[in-house]
Scaffold this motif. Sequence first.
Motif, short mmCIF file in Angstrom:
data_model
loop_
_atom_site.label_atom_id
_atom_site.label_comp_id
_atom_site.label_asym_id
_atom_site.label_seq_id
_atom_site.Cartn_x
_atom_site.Cartn_y
_atom_site.Cartn_z
N LYS C 52 0.94 -1.18 0.12
CA LYS C 52 -0.11 0.12 -0.06
C LYS C 52 0.72 1.31 0.04
O LYS C 52 0.55 2.39 -0.82
CB LYS C 52 -1.04 0.01 1.35
N GLU C 55 2.16 2.34 -3.36
CA GLU C 55 0.98 3.15 -3.96
C GLU C 55 1.15 4.38 -3.86
O GLU C 55 0.66 5.42 -4.50
CB GLU C 55 -0.18 2.46 -4.17
N TYR C 320 6.37 -7.23 -8.84
CA TYR C 320 5.60 -6.92 -10.13
C TYR C 320 5.07 -5.61 -9.93
O TYR C 320 3.97 -5.42 -9.04
CB TYR C 320 4.46 -8.20 -9.75
N ILE C 322 3.03 -2.44 -11.66
CA ILE C 322 2.12 -1.81 -12.99
C ILE C 322 2.57 -0.20 -12.68
O ILE C 322 2.22 0.29 -11.60
CB ILE C 322 0.81 -2.23 -12.72
N TRP C 330 1.22 2.05 -9.83
CA TRP C 330 -0.63 1.90 -9.76
C TRP C 330 -0.64 0.55 -8.66
O TRP C 330 -1.20 0.61 -7.60
CB TRP C 330 -0.86 1.53 -10.90
N ARG C 331 0.46 -0.30 -8.91
CA ARG C 331 0.23 -1.52 -8.02
C ARG C 331 1.63 -2.09 -7.89
O ARG C 331 2.45 -2.09 -8.96
CB ARG C 331 -0.58 -2.49 -8.49
N VAL D 61 -4.84 -7.14 -8.65
CA VAL D 61 -4.96 -5.48 -8.99
C VAL D 61 -6.44 -4.91 -8.98
O VAL D 61 -7.24 -5.41 -9.67
CB VAL D 61 -4.31 -5.53 -10.20
N ASP D 62 -6.51 -3.74 -8.36
CA ASP D 62 -7.70 -3.05 -8.15
C ASP D 62 -7.54 -2.05 -9.64
O ASP D 62 -6.80 -1.32 -9.59
CB ASP D 62 -7.87 -2.54 -7.06
N LEU D 115 -6.10 -8.88 1.30
CA LEU D 115 -5.78 -7.40 1.09
C LEU D 115 -6.70 -6.97 -0.10
O LEU D 115 -6.82 -5.67 -0.26
CB LEU D 115 -4.25 -7.25 0.62
N LEU D 116 -7.26 -7.75 -0.99
CA LEU D 116 -8.24 -7.30 -1.98
C LEU D 116 -9.36 -7.57 -1.94
O LEU D 116 -10.48 -7.13 -2.65
CB LEU D 116 -7.59 -7.42 -3.33
N PRO D 139 -7.62 -3.42 2.54
CA PRO D 139 -6.59 -2.14 2.34
C PRO D 139 -6.07 -1.91 0.94
O PRO D 139 -5.86 -0.84 0.76
CB PRO D 139 -5.51 -2.37 3.30
N LEU D 140 -5.86 -3.01 -0.08
CA LEU D 140 -5.37 -2.57 -1.19
C LEU D 140 -6.26 -2.19 -2.20
O LEU D 140 -5.85 -1.73 -3.52
CB LEU D 140 -4.43 -3.73 -1.69
N ARG D 141 -7.51 -1.99 -1.88
CA ARG D 141 -8.37 -1.45 -2.91
C ARG D 141 -8.21 0.09 -2.89
O ARG D 141 -8.08 0.56 -1.74
CB ARG D 141 -10.03 -1.82 -2.50
N LYS D 142 -8.51 0.35 -4.03
CA LYS D 142 -8.20 1.93 -4.53
C LYS D 142 -9.15 2.76 -3.53
O LYS D 142 -8.89 3.85 -3.04
CB LYS D 142 -8.54 2.29 -5.71
N TYR D 144 -10.20 2.14 -0.83
CA TYR D 144 -10.31 1.86 0.88
C TYR D 144 -9.99 3.03 1.67
O TYR D 144 -9.29 3.81 1.49
CB TYR D 144 -9.14 0.71 1.26
#
Lengths: 374, 168, 373, 158
Positions: C52, C55, C320, C322, C330-331, D61-62, D115-116, D139-142, D144
């Motif tokens: 997180k 990002e 990995y 993105i 982004w990720r 990936v979100d 996490l997603l 938490p890793l959702r945009k 969130y």
Amino acid sequence: MPGTLTDIINFVIQTALALVGLDYARVPEMLRIGAAMLIACAAMLGYVAVVALFFGWAERRVAGRMQARQGPNIVGPFGLLQLIADAVKILVKEDIIPQTAHRFLFRLAPILVFMGAFAPFVVLPFSETLVVSNLSLGVYYALSFAALEVVGVIMAGWASNNKWSLYGGMRLAAQMMSYEIPMGLAVLTVAVLSGHLNLRTIVLDQQGHWIFSWNIFRGFPWAFLGMFAFYLAGLAGSKRTPFDLPEAESEIVAGYHTEYSGMRFVIFYLSEYATMYVVSALTAVLFLGGWHAPIPRVLAWGGEVHWEAGPVLSALIGMANMIGKSFFLMFVMLWFRWTYPRVRVDQIVYLCMKVLVPLGIICLIGASVWALVL
Amino acid sequence: MSAEVVQAIIFYFLAAMLVVSCAIVVFSYSIVNACFALLFTLLAVAGFYALLGADFLAVTQVVVYVGGILVLLLFGILLTSPLPVILGVATRRTYYLAVAAGAAVFALLVIIVRAFWAGQPAPAEQQSSLEALGTLLLGKYLFPFEFASLTLLAALIGAAYLVRRNDH
Amino acid sequence: MVQSLKTDEILVNMGPQHPSTHGVLRCLLKTDGEWVREVWPYIGYLHRCKEKIAEKVSYIQFMPYTDRLDYLASANNNLGWAMAVERLAAIEVPERAVWLRVLAAELNRIASHLLSYGTFGMEAGAFTPFFYGFRERETIVSIFDQLCGARLTYHYARIGGVMRDLSPETAKAIRRFLDEMDRRWVEYNTLLSDNEIFVRRTANVGIIPADLAIAYGLTGPVLRGSGVAHDIRKAVPYACYPKLDFQVCIGQGLKGTVGDSWDRYWVRMLEIRESVKICRQVLDGLPEGPYQTKVPRILKVPANEAYVRTEAPRGELGFYVISDGTDKPWRCRIRAPSFCNLSILNRIARNCLVADVIMILGSIDVVMGEVDR
Amino acid sequence: MEAKEIHEILIQHLPGCVREFRTTTADPFWVVESERIREVAAFLKDHPALQFDMLQAVTGVDRGECFEAVYHLTSLRFGHSVTLKAVLSHEAPSIATISDIYPAANWHERETYDLLGIVFTGHPDLRRILLPDDWEGHPLRKDYVAPESYHGISNAPD
């Protein structure tokens, strides 16, 4: 005929009382014996404390030396006062008893363990005259109190109400139950060779031709092998690496003394060094000629024949020999500890049941044949 | 203070220890507590032996009963049962039975003591009893000694057999 | 006979505070006496939301965070992150910087394996190896101190190069250390590797067959201990590794079965030697030139994605990433080797003794900072 | 083996599985039909010319409007790798587990779920792995938003 430690103490008391103008002969006999016994025990207690303190320091210095570091070297010369500083620190530490612990047994356990570790000191001879109680069953008595230690450790493990502690207690029980047998067999080997269980007589038997009259060589090869069985079993009994499973910190946190702190922990600590000393001293007495010097008449006198050196000098020399041998064997224990990894619980039982017990039996049979033939 | 007085003090101390620890063994609900109390019972008995001059017996008592049997007992109890070990609460009937059995054993002891040792003083010898014991065991009492060993051996084999049978 | 004795099963929590769980790993053990019937690892005590954070911060700012993944091998983590970003943004790195990065990574690999050697010995109950391992590690740490000014969290590799050039004194210190290491390596083996008790504690304990190791996605010394010669440095060559001569060490079951704890330990020991070899070659063949290329302070990376794999001391470290055209990813998914390696614990630490669980855990050699990220 | 050849084998043996084959990124990837992910994974693992025996990671990936489940596979024998993607709905992201085909996926899928919030149906033990069991949200959702506090512990940045 030289007396025992009690006689010496009696003599000292008598002289002291005479100086004040009191007649020692008028003091009731039981009181005199009791007082002398008490003082002798107190002296032993002091000795145990000194040995433990000294080896607590030596252990750390030896470990430091072996591990390419210094060890304690700030407090006092060579860091000798470090342990005293530590003792002071521990004395003022908070004494914690876990809420769910069995309070009575939790408090009792260290005392039992220490009793078990201390009791054998009463029969350990330091020289021909220096022994608190010259029991005819010396060795047997000394070994019997290991049992009290085991019960104490199980009690500590159970009363702490901690699963790791319980594991520690269980491990020690398994370990000790197996290791008392080869220990007993090794002692029997010596008993057969010398025909006594009295530690003083066993040592007196070993005087004569330098080291060749020591049991380790006199009963060659049986007592020689027996010594290794005894020493290894004793190592396991005193919970030292490679047999420190009951307190294996990488596996079961700190084993049976996980929940102990402050003074109660120190009692366990003292007991460990006391047991180490007992095992070393017994090995010295049973196999390595006790207070006899390796080279008689040249370096030192020892024993009855050399009584001409005078009672005090003879006692001192005997004591030096005895303590020297014991300390060397204790040093070997430290050496082991800082060299070897720990064995596993099944391996320790394997070592006992499949290696040491047969070895002990062979030694015993061999020594018996030896004793009959020779 | 004479030797007799000191001996008497020690005797009463041991006796008190014996009675109290025995009571805990019998009345404790926790089997582990009972076991630890048994330790003091056994030590008190060892003390009695020592007081009577049977030092070999005293040390043997400690080695065999404390070092062997008690440790085995604790080992077994702690390893095989759930952690807080609680004994089943006795019923009224078991109490009656226990009292009756106790009374019977007590009566038997009284009879034995009166029949055999009435008026005889305790052996006063302070020398080691080891040699005498050895001579007696391998001399006069050889047959009872060997017979007892055989009985124990039979019991051992029987126990092993029972355990094996339960397995299958 | 042992199996027929039915004892009560106890559930014991090993950790999160335990001397041998390498930080804050909690293992729930179902034990039957000394026998462990089942082990359930619980992780997450050191979770710091690294992905997180990635990002929320820029590519350049994330570099120090990678230090704290596997904090015993931060140079390797830096290398992985730098390579990932450079691949996304198509940044050319000067040759000298590439070699310096490899030097740092291999030194760090030695340091990490030394620590593993020490703690593994400690878990077996031997204290002295720990101090021996730390003595040499201290030298490496001092070298890093000279190289980049930090002792633990180096962030030496930077996007587009390295932070500082190698001074001749440091090069000399490294050479001295490498010679020292050759001697010490023999000493380590006499102390621990060939010790009978140690061999009996580790040989035939926690055997991972090759197919199981692959199925569970194990990498690094744990996979190679099972006899699979897989090393990213050889399989997917990166940096200057193709120009260097070194071997992939695998477990051969010298003391027991292939894939046992001793083999995993031994692979690490052999890798120390290989890394020493690599470091020597790097010092000998270090090309001249700049050590850093010009990278904009606010690095905007065009929309792209890449999965970059490097060989960290504990296995395959994958980033990995993105990108979406801004200066922040982004990720970012971090494929941490310890995370994957730890997942097999429940499978292999069954029906063994409590002491074996410790040895197995030690031989897998996890770093919780990396498992929990 | 080059990505192109792998792609040819894929479309030849599993027609209709691959929705998209993207080569413009630094690492090429395949977008496969999310319902057929198990089929694709099993095929890639067992095909003698491919032998993708190791699963490196499962990731989510979100993307804002949708979720992507990402699989990284590699073959130890041939040294080639593939990246598979499956597009999932944003409302209820769900895809079949491959943890029985690749045991390694077990923890990765748990982490992705944790996490997603992507649900892997058929997973034997789909619990949170990094966060506490009673943690709310992924938490890793945009979208969130971190909670104010957790069990009375303030979460506010200072």
